[in-house]
Each structure stands twice: as C-alpha cells, then as structure tokens.
Design a protein around this motif. Structure first.
Motif, PDB file in Angstrom:
ATOM      1  N   ASN A   1     -50.647 -10.600   6.267  1.00 31.87           N
ATOM      2  CA  ASN A   1     -51.733 -10.188   7.141  1.00 31.87           C
ATOM      3  C   ASN A   1     -51.883 -11.172   8.300  1.00 31.87           C
ATOM      4  N   ILE A   2     -52.537 -10.728   9.351  1.00 31.14           N
ATOM      5  CA  ILE A   2     -52.860 -11.596  10.487  1.00 31.14           C
ATOM      6  C   ILE A   2     -54.383 -11.741  10.520  1.00 31.14           C
ATOM      7  N   ALA A   3     -54.874 -12.929  10.221  1.00 31.72           N
ATOM      8  CA  ALA A   3     -56.313 -13.175  10.136  1.00 31.72           C
ATOM      9  C   ALA A   3     -56.728 -14.151  11.243  1.00 31.72           C
ATOM     10  N   PHE A   4     -57.499 -13.669  12.196  1.00 37.47           N
ATOM     11  CA  PHE A   4     -57.946 -14.515  13.306  1.00 37.47           C
ATOM     12  C   PHE A   4     -59.122 -15.409  12.914  1.00 37.47           C
TER      13      PHE A   4
ATOM     14  N   THR B   1     -56.404  -2.338  19.063  1.00 35.77           N
ATOM     15  CA  THR B   1     -57.834  -2.562  18.876  1.00 35.77           C
ATOM     16  C   THR B   1     -58.210  -2.605  17.408  1.00 35.77           C
ATOM     17  N   MET B   2     -59.030  -3.587  17.060  1.00 34.89           N
ATOM     18  CA  MET B   2     -59.681  -3.625  15.760  1.00 34.89           C
ATOM     19  C   MET B   2     -61.033  -2.928  15.880  1.00 34.89           C
ATOM     20  N   THR B   3     -61.461  -2.325  14.797  1.00 36.65           N
ATOM     21  CA  THR B   3     -62.733  -1.608  14.789  1.00 36.65           C
ATOM     22  C   THR B   3     -63.762  -2.363  13.963  1.00 36.65           C
ATOM     23  N   GLY B   4     -65.004  -2.390  14.476  1.00 36.63           N
ATOM     24  CA  GLY B   4     -66.061  -3.132  13.801  1.00 36.63           C
ATOM     25  C   GLY B   4     -67.317  -2.299  13.634  1.00 36.63           C
TER      26      GLY B   4
ATOM     27  N   GLN C   1     -70.134  -7.173  20.055  1.00 41.29           N
ATOM     28  CA  GLN C   1     -71.203  -7.718  19.234  1.00 41.29           C
ATOM     29  C   GLN C   1     -70.660  -8.358  17.956  1.00 41.29           C
ATOM     30  N   PRO C   2     -71.451  -9.232  17.332  1.00 39.34           N
ATOM     31  CA  PRO C   2     -71.008  -9.904  16.102  1.00 39.34           C
ATOM     32  C   PRO C   2     -70.725  -8.910  14.981  1.00 39.34           C
ATOM     33  N   GLY C   3     -69.811  -9.298  14.095  1.00 36.99           N
ATOM     34  CA  GLY C   3     -69.479  -8.467  12.943  1.00 36.99           C
ATOM     35  C   GLY C   3     -68.026  -8.626  12.553  1.00 36.99           C
ATOM     36  N   SER C   4     -67.629  -7.906  11.514  1.00 43.60           N
ATOM     37  CA  SER C   4     -66.258  -7.947  11.016  1.00 43.60           C
ATOM     38  C   SER C   4     -65.448  -6.815  11.647  1.00 43.60           C
ATOM     39  N   TYR C   5     -64.263  -7.164  12.148  1.00 39.06           N
ATOM     40  CA  TYR C   5     -63.389  -6.213  12.816  1.00 39.06           C
ATOM     41  C   TYR C   5     -62.023  -6.226  12.131  1.00 39.06           C
ATOM     42  N   SER C   6     -61.371  -5.056  12.076  1.00 40.32           N
ATOM     43  CA  SER C   6     -60.053  -4.999  11.436  1.00 40.32           C
ATOM     44  C   SER C   6     -59.272  -3.785  11.909  1.00 40.32           C
ATOM     45  N   GLN C   7     -57.972  -3.849  11.717  1.00 37.62           N
ATOM     46  CA  GLN C   7     -57.084  -2.701  11.917  1.00 37.62           C
ATOM     47  C   GLN C   7     -56.035  -2.731  10.818  1.00 37.62           C
ATOM     48  N   ALA C   8     -55.895  -1.609  10.117  1.00 37.16           N
ATOM     49  CA  ALA C   8     -54.953  -1.506   9.006  1.00 37.16           C
ATOM     50  C   ALA C   8     -53.687  -0.793   9.467  1.00 37.16           C
ATOM     51  N   PHE C   9     -52.534  -1.406   9.227  1.00 37.42           N
ATOM     52  CA  PHE C   9     -51.244  -0.802   9.526  1.00 37.42           C
ATOM     53  C   PHE C   9     -50.711  -0.151   8.259  1.00 37.42           C
ATOM     54  N   ALA C  10     -50.481   1.164   8.315  1.00 28.62           N
ATOM     55  CA  ALA C  10     -49.952   1.907   7.182  1.00 28.62           C
ATOM     56  C   ALA C  10     -48.424   1.918   7.233  1.00 28.62           C
TER      57      ALA C  10
ATOM     58  N   ASN D   1     -52.638  -5.968   7.399  1.00 31.91           N
ATOM     59  CA  ASN D   1     -53.956  -5.837   7.997  1.00 31.91           C
ATOM     60  C   ASN D   1     -54.191  -6.935   9.033  1.00 31.91           C
ATOM     61  N   VAL D   2     -54.873  -6.570  10.105  1.00 31.04           N
ATOM     62  CA  VAL D   2     -55.287  -7.532  11.132  1.00 31.04           C
ATOM     63  C   VAL D   2     -56.813  -7.594  11.110  1.00 31.04           C
ATOM     64  N   SER D   3     -57.371  -8.800  11.089  1.00 35.02           N
ATOM     65  CA  SER D   3     -58.824  -8.934  10.965  1.00 35.02           C
ATOM     66  C   SER D   3     -59.364 -10.083  11.798  1.00 35.02           C
ATOM     67  N   ALA D   4     -60.636  -9.977  12.151  1.00 34.75           N
ATOM     68  CA  ALA D   4     -61.347 -11.032  12.882  1.00 34.75           C
ATOM     69  C   ALA D   4     -62.836 -10.883  12.623  1.00 34.75           C
ATOM     70  N   THR D   5     -63.559 -11.990  12.725  1.00 38.57           N
ATOM     71  CA  THR D   5     -65.014 -11.966  12.606  1.00 38.57           C
ATOM     72  C   THR D   5     -65.620 -12.498  13.899  1.00 38.57           C
ATOM     73  N   VAL D   6     -66.270 -11.634  14.639  1.00 36.23           N
ATOM     74  CA  VAL D   6     -66.969 -12.064  15.854  1.00 36.23           C
ATOM     75  C   VAL D   6     -68.283 -12.707  15.423  1.00 36.23           C
ATOM     76  N   ILE D   7     -68.454 -13.972  15.759  1.00 35.19           N
ATOM     77  CA  ILE D   7     -69.615 -14.721  15.296  1.00 35.19           C
ATOM     78  C   ILE D   7     -70.730 -14.703  16.344  1.00 35.19           C
ATOM     79  N   ALA D   8     -71.953 -14.866  15.871  1.00 39.81           N
ATOM     80  CA  ALA D   8     -73.094 -15.063  16.765  1.00 39.81           C
ATOM     81  C   ALA D   8     -72.988 -16.481  17.325  1.00 39.81           C
ATOM     82  N   ASP D   9     -72.778 -16.584  18.615  1.00 44.83           N
ATOM     83  CA  ASP D   9     -72.541 -17.887  19.237  1.00 44.83           C
ATOM     84  C   ASP D   9     -73.284 -17.960  20.563  1.00 44.83           C
ATOM     85  N   CYS D  10     -73.760 -19.164  20.901  1.00 44.14           N
ATOM     86  CA  CYS D  10     -74.492 -19.362  22.154  1.00 44.14           C
ATOM     87  C   CYS D  10     -74.149 -20.726  22.743  1.00 44.14           C
ATOM     88  N   ASN D  11     -74.317 -20.857  24.036  1.00 48.24           N
ATOM     89  CA  ASN D  11     -74.299 -22.177  24.664  1.00 48.24           C
ATOM     90  C   ASN D  11     -75.370 -22.217  25.747  1.00 48.24           C
TER      91      ASN D  11
END
Length: 327
Positions: free
Chosen positions: A41-44, A90-93, A153-162, A193-203
């Motif tokens: 898998n590719i996990a960002f 594109t990953m979907t979240g 927006q923040p959340g879990s995103y992924s794309q599954a390769f069949a 599977n390809v996955s990423a978690t967009v985090i709530a982040d601020c500066n």
C-alpha cells in the motif's frame, strides 16, 4: 517336451519388452516458467493542505520469477483506474470530497506511472537479465499529494485499486526485446490501497501594534494591528491573548514598561473598534476571537487603546503579548 525352455524364453522376452515400455514412458524434466508479484500500500499519513508543499510517500512492487529458459525478462507494469483519469488520481474522503495525488516511476516525480491502455501515460517497462533461470526485482512506487489543495477539509481519504486496475505482464526472451503493446499473458493482477489523513492544521502571524507618539495622556490614544490566521478548510479555531510580560497587568488591563526604567503606561486590547469587547483569554470579563478556516489567510484586527491617565516620564514603552491559536 521342450515346454520349460519355451516358458523361459517367453519370460525373458516379456521382461525385455516391459523394460522397453518403461523406458519409453519415463518423462523428461521440464522447468515451469512462473512469476509472482507483490504490491504494498501507499500510505501518505498526515497531510496538511496549508503548508504550500506537496507530501510524498512510497510503496514497493516486487517480482520473483523462476524456471526462465531465456536470457532476459521484460516486465510491462500497468497501474490504472483509467475511468477516473491518470493525472491527477483522486482519493475520496468525507462527504465525497476528493484529494488529488499521483503515482510516479521516478523519485523526481516527473513521470506518471500509467497503463498499456493509455497513450498519454504509458506503463512502466523494466528489462532484467536472467541468472540461473531466476529473476528478482524490487521497484519503488513514488506517490505525491499535490500542494495547494486549500479547500480540502480534514478527514480520512483513500483510493482502492482492484485487480481490474493493475496488469503486470512478463515476457521471457533472448535477442530482440518484445513489445508490451497488446500483451496480456502471462501476467498477474494485484490489489493495493492509497490513503492519507488530512489533519486540522493552522498557522498564525502577527504585526506589531504601535501607538503614536504622545506628549500628553489627558485623552486616549488608539491604534490597531492584525493577526493573520490560516487554517485547513472547515477547521474551527480560537485566538486568545495573554496579559503580556509587564508585571501587574491582567488580560483586561495591561501595562507597557519604560525602556531602561520602571514606569508603566496602562493600555487595553479589544476585538472591536468601539472598544466594547476586551480581547483576552475568556477570563476576567474578556473574550476570545474565533472563526472557521477556509484554507486561506484570514485577518483578525486587534484594536489597542491607551486610556487617559497621568503622564509618565518620556521614553519608549513596550510590552509583549502572546497570542495563542487553538484548533
């Protein structure tokens, strides 16, 4: 009678015939040509969309072949989902939101890894020499989430390769390399599977608040400055201001200290130009400021006031206030 002789001769003849039959049906050893593939898998991991930088991750594709009676093996390696396009993938979240990324053949992230079915984004072709009938190869798969996706927006995103999205063909040859075009066997298909978690982040950044020079404090002196807050889209945030570094101050009434001296000048900070909402940490009658991130910079104005008071010795007065961003 010569019967014993006839029987003996027959037995010898039959045994000889049986031996010939056994020799004729003995099989000749043949090596079976096989290749097996594995794909990680590719996990960002965590991704912030406001940093202005891409996020990279890698996976690994391996192939192990045996029984190859040729000089080389050419691998034709397709990674697809052509229905969704190759660039960007594109990953979907949450709520169907998408996060754009791509898969590359190189560490410089310049060549997109495509499919034999695409003329614009071709498959990866790798040619490996055979040693003792065996071929083993391990290839890095390079992934990149693109920068600048400030509205995600923040959340879990992924794309599954069949299995229908991958095609790994291997062609053993000696001499002129074969072509991958139209080749579908022998081959293997895998899932990953390809996955990423967009985090709530601020500066946040702040500009100094400078009151104008005054020869008298018989009437109030005002000034304002701004805080710049950038948060991942949809991220709620709160900004609080502390009492400052000059002793004796509170979040409702702060002091500036004379440079090189002990005299102080009282001042106050507010959220509004009417000076009705003291800006502090939510205690002692003060409030904080808050908002929701848009992925771009949002400006918060800080209104400062030096109320009328007894004039202090001339000189430069200052204080340092800490702004705390909570999200």
């Amino acid at each position: 009678m010569n019967l014993p002789f006839v029987l003996a001769a027959c037995l010898r003849r039959c045994a000889f015939v049986a031996t010939l039959v056994l020799l004729c049906i003995a099989p000749r050893a043949v090596l079976a040509q096989t290749c097996t593939f594995t794909m990680s898998n590719i996990a960002f991991g965590n991704v912030s969309t406001i940093t202005g930088s891409p996020v990279d991750a890698t996976g690994t594709l391996t192939a192990n072949c045996s029984g190859i009676a040729a000089a080389n093996v050419e691998f034709c390696l397709s990674i697809g989902i052509p229905s969704g396009g190759f660039s960007p993938r594109t990953m979907t979240g949450p709520g169907g939101a998408t996060l754009s990324y791509d898969i590359f053949t190189d560490s410089a992230h310049t060549t997109i890894w495509g499919s034999v079915a695409s003329s614009s984004f071709p498959e990866r072709i790798v040619d490996i020499p055979v040693v003792g009938g065996i071929v083993s190869v391990s290839l890095t798969v390079y992934g990149r989430v693109y920068a600048g996706q400030t509205t995600v927006q923040p959340g879990s995103y992924s794309q599954a390769f069949a299995t229908t999205d991958t095609l790994f063909t291997y062609l053993a040859y000696t001499g002129t390399p074969p072509t991958c075009t139209g080749s579908s066997t022998p081959s293997d298909r895998l899932t990953f599977n390809v996955s990423a978690t967009v985090i709530a982040d601020c500066n946040m950044s702040a500009a100094p608040l400078a009151f104008p020079a005054a020869t008298s404090l018989v009437s109030q002196v005002t000034a304002n400055t701004s805080l710049s807050v950038t948060c991942v889209s949809g991220t709620p945030y709160t900004v609080a201001l502390n009492a400052g570094t000059t002793g004796g101050g509170t979040v409702a009434s702060r002091f500036m200290l004379l440079s090189g001296g002990t005299a102080t000048v009282n001042y106050e900070l507010y959220k509004d130009a009417a000076f009705t909402q003291p800006w502090g940490d939510g205690t002692n009658g003060t409030t904080t400021d808050s908002g929701t991130g848009t992925g771009t910079a949002q400006s918060l104005t800080v209104f400062g006031r030096v109320p009328a008071q007894t004039m202090q010795p001339s000189g430069n007065y200052s204080d340092t206030v800490t702004a705390t961003l909570t999200f």
